[in-house]
Design an enzyme around this catalytic site. Structure first.
Site, PDB file in Angstrom:
ATOM      1  N   CYS A  51      16.529 -28.665  19.845  1.00 51.30           N
ATOM      2  CA  CYS A  51      17.879 -28.763  20.414  1.00 51.30           C
ATOM      3  C   CYS A  51      18.471 -30.166  20.383  1.00 51.30           C
ATOM      4  CB  CYS A  51      17.860 -28.240  21.835  1.00 51.30           C
ATOM      5  SG  CYS A  51      17.202 -26.587  21.926  1.00 51.30           S
TER       6      CYS A  51
ATOM      7  N   GLU B 202      12.284 -25.033  26.549  1.00 48.11           N
ATOM      8  CA  GLU B 202      11.054 -24.418  26.076  1.00 48.11           C
ATOM      9  C   GLU B 202       9.929 -24.822  27.019  1.00 48.11           C
ATOM     10  OE1 GLU B 202      10.135 -24.954  21.956  1.00 48.11           O
ATOM     11  OE2 GLU B 202      12.209 -24.622  21.371  1.00 48.11           O
TER      12      GLU B 202
ATOM     13  N   ARG C  68       9.257 -28.499  15.788  1.00 46.20           N
ATOM     14  CA  ARG C  68      10.503 -28.979  15.178  1.00 46.20           C
ATOM     15  C   ARG C  68      10.854 -30.392  15.649  1.00 46.20           C
ATOM     16  NH1 ARG C  68      14.157 -23.698  16.002  1.00 46.20           N
ATOM     17  NH2 ARG C  68      12.666 -23.407  17.697  1.00 46.20           N
TER      18      ARG C  68
ATOM     19  N   LYS D 218      19.262 -31.594  16.840  1.00 49.39           N
ATOM     20  CA  LYS D 218      20.301 -30.798  16.160  1.00 49.39           C
ATOM     21  C   LYS D 218      21.649 -30.940  16.875  1.00 49.39           C
ATOM     22  CE  LYS D 218      19.960 -26.238  16.954  1.00 49.39           C
ATOM     23  NZ  LYS D 218      21.134 -25.674  17.636  1.00 49.39           N
TER      24      LYS D 218
ATOM     25  N   LEU E 191      18.233 -23.344  29.040  1.00 48.56           N
ATOM     26  CA  LEU E 191      16.787 -23.266  29.302  1.00 48.56           C
ATOM     27  C   LEU E 191      15.991 -24.210  28.408  1.00 48.56           C
ATOM     28  CD1 LEU E 191      15.604 -21.331  26.826  1.00 48.56           C
ATOM     29  CD2 LEU E 191      16.540 -19.541  28.281  1.00 48.56           C
TER      30      LEU E 191
ATOM     31  N   VAL F  12      16.198 -18.173  22.398  1.00 49.60           N
ATOM     32  CA  VAL F  12      17.189 -17.963  23.459  1.00 49.60           C
ATOM     33  C   VAL F  12      17.445 -16.471  23.675  1.00 49.60           C
ATOM     34  CG1 VAL F  12      19.646 -18.266  24.014  1.00 49.60           C
ATOM     35  CG2 VAL F  12      18.300 -20.208  23.227  1.00 49.60           C
TER      36      VAL F  12
ATOM     37  N   LYS G  17       6.671 -31.317  22.668  1.00 51.49           N
ATOM     38  CA  LYS G  17       6.401 -31.495  24.098  1.00 51.49           C
ATOM     39  C   LYS G  17       5.338 -30.473  24.470  1.00 51.49           C
ATOM     40  CE  LYS G  17       9.808 -28.381  26.122  1.00 51.49           C
ATOM     41  NZ  LYS G  17      10.798 -28.230  27.159  1.00 51.49           N
TER      42      LYS G  17
ATOM     43  N   GLY H 294       8.968 -42.542  26.178  1.00 57.38           N
ATOM     44  CA  GLY H 294       7.948 -41.930  25.328  1.00 57.38           C
ATOM     45  C   GLY H 294       8.203 -42.245  23.868  1.00 57.38           C
TER      46      GLY H 294
HETATM   47  C1  UGA Z   1      16.611 -28.993  25.918  1.00 58.46           C
HETATM   48  C2  UGA Z   1      17.363 -29.094  27.253  1.00 58.46           C
HETATM   49  O1  UGA Z   1      16.546 -29.769  28.225  1.00 58.46           O
HETATM   50  C3  UGA Z   1      17.722 -27.701  27.776  1.00 58.46           C
HETATM   51  O2  UGA Z   1      18.486 -27.816  28.972  1.00 58.46           O
HETATM   52  C4  UGA Z   1      18.549 -26.983  26.708  1.00 58.46           C
HETATM   53  O3  UGA Z   1      18.869 -25.659  27.108  1.00 58.46           O
HETATM   54  C5  UGA Z   1      17.737 -26.908  25.418  1.00 58.46           C
HETATM   55  O4  UGA Z   1      17.411 -28.256  25.004  1.00 58.46           O
HETATM   56  C6  UGA Z   1      18.587 -26.198  24.394  1.00 58.46           C
HETATM   57  O5  UGA Z   1      19.645 -26.709  24.044  1.00 58.46           O
HETATM   58  O6  UGA Z   1      18.256 -25.043  24.031  1.00 58.46           O
HETATM   59  P1  UGA Z   1      14.065 -28.493  25.188  1.00 58.46           P
HETATM   60  O7  UGA Z   1      14.470 -28.972  23.841  1.00 58.46           O
HETATM   61  O8  UGA Z   1      13.324 -27.215  25.307  1.00 58.46           O
HETATM   62  O9  UGA Z   1      15.367 -28.336  26.150  1.00 58.46           O
HETATM   63  O10 UGA Z   1      13.122 -29.596  25.825  1.00 58.46           O
HETATM   64  P2  UGA Z   1      13.248 -30.815  26.859  1.00 58.46           P
HETATM   65  O11 UGA Z   1      12.316 -30.552  27.974  1.00 58.46           O
HETATM   66  O12 UGA Z   1      14.635 -31.109  27.200  1.00 58.46           O
HETATM   67  O13 UGA Z   1      12.639 -32.002  25.976  1.00 58.46           O
HETATM   68  C7  UGA Z   1      13.279 -32.457  24.778  1.00 58.46           C
HETATM   69  C8  UGA Z   1      12.613 -33.692  24.255  1.00 58.46           C
HETATM   70  O14 UGA Z   1      12.852 -34.808  25.103  1.00 58.46           O
HETATM   71  C9  UGA Z   1      11.091 -33.592  24.140  1.00 58.46           C
HETATM   72  O15 UGA Z   1      10.693 -34.185  22.940  1.00 58.46           O
HETATM   73  C10 UGA Z   1      10.573 -34.386  25.331  1.00 58.46           C
HETATM   74  O16 UGA Z   1       9.298 -34.944  25.127  1.00 58.46           O
HETATM   75  C11 UGA Z   1      11.637 -35.468  25.416  1.00 58.46           C
HETATM   76  N1  UGA Z   1      11.749 -36.061  26.771  1.00 58.46           N
HETATM   77  C12 UGA Z   1      12.218 -35.315  27.802  1.00 58.46           C
HETATM   78  C13 UGA Z   1      11.412 -37.400  26.956  1.00 58.46           C
HETATM   79  O17 UGA Z   1      10.981 -38.105  26.018  1.00 58.46           O
HETATM   80  N2  UGA Z   1      11.572 -37.955  28.204  1.00 58.46           N
HETATM   81  C14 UGA Z   1      12.044 -37.228  29.254  1.00 58.46           C
HETATM   82  O18 UGA Z   1      12.171 -37.800  30.358  1.00 58.46           O
HETATM   83  C15 UGA Z   1      12.372 -35.884  29.059  1.00 58.46           C
END
Ligand code: UGA
Length: 438
Positions: free
Chosen positions: A263, A155, A331, A266, A153, A11, A324, A256
């Site tokens: 994030c 990743e 993590r 945690k 944001l 971040v 992802k 999925g």
């Molecule tokens: C997440 C939030 O989306 C951000 O808005 C937030 O700022 C961030 O955490 C944080 O707190 O710093 P991130 O962890 O980078 O972001 O990734 P996401 O794209 O949100 O995906 C998280 C998980 O959910 C992944 O394992 C992804 O595969 C899963 N996912 C996401 C699904 O299984 N289905 C979906 O429709 C979307």
């Protein structure tokens, strides 16, 4: 404006680099000397698309520097951001605030000018007041304002999320602090980005509520997927059908193998702990955490069933291990549960991932790592896609069929239309499509 970013982790680094690209003068303070040396030479220590270009540009144009000295960096700073890590504490899952409070103490000891201190790290409700108390106790005469400015944001699309956010949230205690925050984010005015100004506690809670809600949305659709598998029906169409209702919205409804990353796992856990601590149990999120944990293990069972009920002595090709795509972050990745369970059930694993292998090697024992999907598939008894990297979206399925010793194709991200898989002579196991599997 002169901005100091304490902590050049995910971040902190993205925010610092983007603020410098907005035209502000930014110093990122980082104590890890290896990381610092890399950053100073323009090297990005994490995988984040586009960050390297912005880093290089802003260093060379003189707006971005890196330092290990908090004391010298904060002199004359208009704004000091705290962006140090808040990992889940071992044992109880509560956010570990050691680094945040250590930083507050150091600031309290070294603060000499009037400034605004802003928390960007994800911190539970009440933390900003505690930061203020700590700084005041170290330096009773220090003139500073405290602000909570959570970051949203993702990743893999962090630059885009930072530059084009849905909203900016700032929790403040005075109009002066609000002015400073509005100045920092002024470059976003052109996009008419809403800046939501609240009190400290509201801003802190928005961050956890947002992540918990998104985790809940994913977990909800995952359970609907389970139902579709039993009753018939296609979860992707169900997601589309409910997502078109603007009250629900179509995003974060991809079923999925369960959410992972640094994030959601945690922050959901921390919200549950906060609820318990304050006597306001977050029962929905408690269930989300439990359902998501169980799901990763259920995915291993699903793969075993697709392989005829046993994987003993079988070789399984795994495509994608990061939590992802577009990140090297492992993590809480579902692969960290699925792969060891398959190995424990007697399988051998050949895996590939475009960016995650270096990190994955440290966390997954007994995996044979290869460079690409076809090498992984060669001679394997089954192929499973765990992470939907672009590199795995356009596979030549006929070639995959020739390389596999059987026809078992498992798509845990629903990236392949079933007809394409069947036309290649493969059988399909996917998520939440009760009527199509064959
Ligand atoms: C997440 C939030 O989306 C951000 O808005 C937030 O700022 C961030 O955490 C944080 O707190 O710093 P991130 O962890 O980078 O972001 O990734 P996401 O794209 O949100 O995906 C998280 C998980 O959910 C992944 O394992 C992804 O595969 C899963 N996912 C996401 C699904 O299984 N289905 C979906 O429709 C979307």
């Amino acid at each position: 404006m002169k901005i100091v970013m304490i902590g050049a982790g995910y971040v902190g680094l993205v925010s610092g680099v983007c603020f410098s690209d907005f035209g502000h003068q930014v110093i990122c303070v980082e104590k890890d000397q290896t990381k610092l040396a890399k950053l100073r030479s323009g090297e990005v220590p994490i995988f984040e698309p586009g960050l390297d270009i912005l880093l290089e540009r802003n260093i060379s144009e003189g707006r971005l520097e890196f330092s290990d000295s908090l004391a010298s960096s904060i002199v004359d700073a208009d704004a000091i951001f705290i962006a140090v890590g808040t990992p889940a504490r071992r044992g109880d899952g509560f956010a570990d605030l050691t680094y945040v409070y250590d930083t507050a103490r150091e600031l309290g000891e070294k603060l000499s000018t009037d400034t605004v201190i802003i928390t960007k790290s994800t911190v539970p409700v009440g933390t900003n007041r505690e930061i203020k108390r700590i700084i005041n106790s170290c330096s009773p005469s220090a003139a500073f304002e405290i602000v909570s400015n959570p970051e949203f944001l993702r990743e893999g699309s962090a630059i885009e999320d930072f530059m084009r956010p849905d909203r900016v949230v700032v929790g403040v205690e005075s109009p002066e602090a609000e002015d400073v925050m509005r100045n920092i984010y002024r470059p976003l005015n052109i996009r008419e980005t809403p800046v939501m100004v609240t009190d400290l506690e509201t801003a802190e809670t928005i961050k956890y509520a947002a992540n918990a809600f998104l985790a809940m949305k994913i977990t909800f659709i995952n359970e609907i997927a389970d139902l579709c598998e039993k009753t018939g029906g296609d979860v992707q169409q169900v997601a589309k059908g409910i997502g078109l209702d603007t009250r629900i919205g179509g995003k974060f409804l991809h079923a999925g193998p369960g959410y992972g990353g640094s994030c959601f796992p945690k922050d959901t856990l921390a919200l549950v702990q906060t609820g318990e601590r304050y006597g306001a149990p977050q029962r929905i999120i408690e269930t989300v955490v439990a359902v998501n944990d169980a799901r990763k293990s259920d995915m291993a069972d699903k793969i075993i069933m697709a392989c005829g009920g046993s994987v003993k002595g079988k070789r399984i090709a795994v495509l994608g291990v990061t939590f992802k795509p577009n990140t090297d972050d492992m993590r809480d990745a579902p692969s960290l549960v699925i792969i060891p369970e398959l190995i424990a059930a007697g399988a051998s694993i050949t895996a590939c991932d475009p960016e995650g292998v270096d990190e994955a090697r440290k966390l997954l024992n007994g995996v044979d790592w290869v460079d690409d999907a076809y090498t992984a598939a060669d001679g394997a008894d089954a192929l499973v896609i765990i992470t939907e990297w672009n590199a795995f979206r356009g596979l030549d399925l006929s070639r995959i069929k020739e390389l596999l010793t059987t026809s078992v194709f498992i798509d845990l991200r629903n990236i392949y239309p079933p007809k394409e898989v069947f036309d290649a002579g493969l059988t399909l196991t996917c998520i939440g499509k009760g009527t199509i599997e064959s």
